[in-house]
Write an enzyme that holds these catalytic residues in place. Sequence first.
Site, PDB file in Angstrom:
ATOM      1  N   ASP A 270      32.114  28.733  41.279  1.00 32.59           N
ATOM      2  CA  ASP A 270      33.500  29.105  41.531  1.00 32.59           C
ATOM      3  C   ASP A 270      33.793  28.950  43.029  1.00 32.59           C
ATOM      4  O   ASP A 270      32.989  29.317  43.872  1.00 32.59           O
ATOM      5  CB  ASP A 270      33.747  30.561  41.082  1.00 32.59           C
ATOM      6  CG  ASP A 270      35.214  30.874  40.956  1.00 32.59           C
ATOM      7  OD1 ASP A 270      35.676  31.137  39.826  1.00 32.59           O
ATOM      8  OD2 ASP A 270      35.924  30.874  41.994  1.00 32.59           O
TER       9      ASP A 270
ATOM     10  N   ASN B 222      38.729  35.284  30.564  1.00 22.15           N
ATOM     11  CA  ASN B 222      40.092  35.812  30.663  1.00 22.15           C
ATOM     12  C   ASN B 222      41.003  34.988  29.753  1.00 22.15           C
ATOM     13  O   ASN B 222      41.009  33.754  29.831  1.00 22.15           O
ATOM     14  CB  ASN B 222      40.581  35.745  32.109  1.00 22.15           C
ATOM     15  CG  ASN B 222      39.786  36.653  33.032  1.00 22.15           C
ATOM     16  OD1 ASN B 222      39.418  37.761  32.648  1.00 22.15           O
ATOM     17  ND2 ASN B 222      39.512  36.184  34.239  1.00 22.15           N
TER      18      ASN B 222
ATOM     19  N   GLN C 299      43.921  35.196  33.535  1.00 25.10           N
ATOM     20  CA  GLN C 299      43.662  33.757  33.443  1.00 25.10           C
ATOM     21  C   GLN C 299      44.632  33.002  34.343  1.00 25.10           C
ATOM     22  O   GLN C 299      45.856  33.192  34.246  1.00 25.10           O
ATOM     23  CB  GLN C 299      43.801  33.262  32.001  1.00 25.10           C
ATOM     24  CG  GLN C 299      43.378  31.794  31.856  1.00 25.10           C
ATOM     25  CD  GLN C 299      43.374  31.293  30.415  1.00 25.10           C
ATOM     26  OE1 GLN C 299      43.803  32.001  29.491  1.00 25.10           O
ATOM     27  NE2 GLN C 299      42.898  30.076  30.223  1.00 25.10           N
TER      28      GLN C 299
ATOM     29  N   VAL D 195      43.679  29.486  35.272  1.00 28.86           N
ATOM     30  CA  VAL D 195      43.475  28.067  34.953  1.00 28.86           C
ATOM     31  C   VAL D 195      43.429  27.955  33.432  1.00 28.86           C
ATOM     32  O   VAL D 195      42.568  28.576  32.785  1.00 28.86           O
ATOM     33  CB  VAL D 195      42.176  27.521  35.583  1.00 28.86           C
ATOM     34  CG1 VAL D 195      41.994  26.049  35.195  1.00 28.86           C
ATOM     35  CG2 VAL D 195      42.195  27.681  37.102  1.00 28.86           C
TER      36      VAL D 195
ATOM     37  N   HIS E  78      37.287  28.719  30.143  1.00 31.65           N
ATOM     38  CA  HIS E  78      36.106  28.783  31.007  1.00 31.65           C
ATOM     39  C   HIS E  78      35.426  30.128  30.856  1.00 31.65           C
ATOM     40  O   HIS E  78      36.078  31.156  30.670  1.00 31.65           O
ATOM     41  CB  HIS E  78      36.454  28.517  32.475  1.00 31.65           C
ATOM     42  CG  HIS E  78      37.614  29.306  32.991  1.00 31.65           C
ATOM     43  ND1 HIS E  78      38.916  28.968  32.697  1.00 31.65           N
ATOM     44  CD2 HIS E  78      37.676  30.408  33.753  1.00 31.65           C
ATOM     45  CE1 HIS E  78      39.733  29.841  33.280  1.00 31.65           C
ATOM     46  NE2 HIS E  78      39.007  30.737  33.916  1.00 31.65           N
TER      47      HIS E  78
ATOM     48  N   HIS F   4      33.164  32.728  32.884  1.00 35.14           N
ATOM     49  CA  HIS F   4      32.627  33.133  34.188  1.00 35.14           C
ATOM     50  C   HIS F   4      31.222  33.688  33.976  1.00 35.14           C
ATOM     51  O   HIS F   4      30.998  34.494  33.058  1.00 35.14           O
ATOM     52  CB  HIS F   4      33.469  34.247  34.801  1.00 35.14           C
ATOM     53  CG  HIS F   4      34.875  33.893  35.153  1.00 35.14           C
ATOM     54  ND1 HIS F   4      35.272  33.603  36.441  1.00 35.14           N
ATOM     55  CD2 HIS F   4      36.005  33.817  34.395  1.00 35.14           C
ATOM     56  CE1 HIS F   4      36.584  33.369  36.460  1.00 35.14           C
ATOM     57  NE2 HIS F   4      37.055  33.486  35.226  1.00 35.14           N
TER      58      HIS F   4
HETATM   59  P1  AMP Z   1      40.586  32.631  35.727  1.00 34.08           P
HETATM   60  O1  AMP Z   1      41.329  33.479  36.740  1.00 34.08           O
HETATM   61  O2  AMP Z   1      39.793  33.406  34.736  1.00 34.08           O
HETATM   62  O3  AMP Z   1      41.518  31.599  35.102  1.00 34.08           O
HETATM   63  O4  AMP Z   1      39.501  31.847  36.560  1.00 34.08           O
HETATM   64  C1  AMP Z   1      39.772  30.675  37.266  1.00 34.08           C
HETATM   65  C2  AMP Z   1      38.731  30.542  38.318  1.00 34.08           C
HETATM   66  O5  AMP Z   1      38.719  29.217  38.785  1.00 34.08           O
HETATM   67  C3  AMP Z   1      38.949  31.444  39.552  1.00 34.08           C
HETATM   68  O6  AMP Z   1      37.841  32.311  39.700  1.00 34.08           O
HETATM   69  C4  AMP Z   1      39.066  30.445  40.696  1.00 34.08           C
HETATM   70  O7  AMP Z   1      38.470  30.898  41.886  1.00 34.08           O
HETATM   71  C5  AMP Z   1      38.362  29.227  40.137  1.00 34.08           C
HETATM   72  N1  AMP Z   1      38.749  27.945  40.683  1.00 34.08           N
HETATM   73  C6  AMP Z   1      39.994  27.474  40.883  1.00 34.08           C
HETATM   74  N2  AMP Z   1      39.955  26.230  41.386  1.00 34.08           N
HETATM   75  C7  AMP Z   1      38.643  25.903  41.487  1.00 34.08           C
HETATM   76  C8  AMP Z   1      37.942  24.747  41.949  1.00 34.08           C
HETATM   77  N3  AMP Z   1      38.589  23.661  42.389  1.00 34.08           N
HETATM   78  N4  AMP Z   1      36.595  24.764  41.926  1.00 34.08           N
HETATM   79  C9  AMP Z   1      35.936  25.844  41.479  1.00 34.08           C
HETATM   80  N5  AMP Z   1      36.526  26.967  41.037  1.00 34.08           N
HETATM   81  C10 AMP Z   1      37.865  26.994  41.048  1.00 34.08           C
END
Ligand code: AMP
Length: 113
Positions: free
Chosen positions: A31, A86, A93, A95, A99, A101
Amino acid sequence: MADDTIFGKILRGEIPCDEVYSDALCLAFRDVAPQAPTHVLVIPRQPIESLRSAGDSDQALLGHLLLVAARVAKQEGLDDWRTVINSGAGAGQTVFHLHVHVIGGRPLAWPPG
Ligand code: AMP
């Protein structure tokens, strides 16, 4: 583009990631904003928006993602860790490409915020 998320771009090699595991079904990478000493994301290559949009046909893939999460935790030397998925903006969430974590390397309080 079918999966125009940041993770779609990572899967297509359009932006870099710090990869820790890869196979035909998924990719795991660190991350970019780690919440613990180890913070890895395991994502399917197939663009599923969220766990809430997964279906019966995704059963094997979802099991694979969890086994890869455990594999990554072991690879990172973790005995105890937390897996988080999430689902939806209200749950954190950000993204919208499914995914998992994998978080560890420090004491983790419960319940999460
Ligand atoms: P969520 O909030 O559960 O959707 O998690 C999305 C995660 O993606 C967050 O912890 C961000 O820090 C991570 N994230 C966003 N962009 C990137 C990236 N380019 N490379 C790695 N992690 C990322």
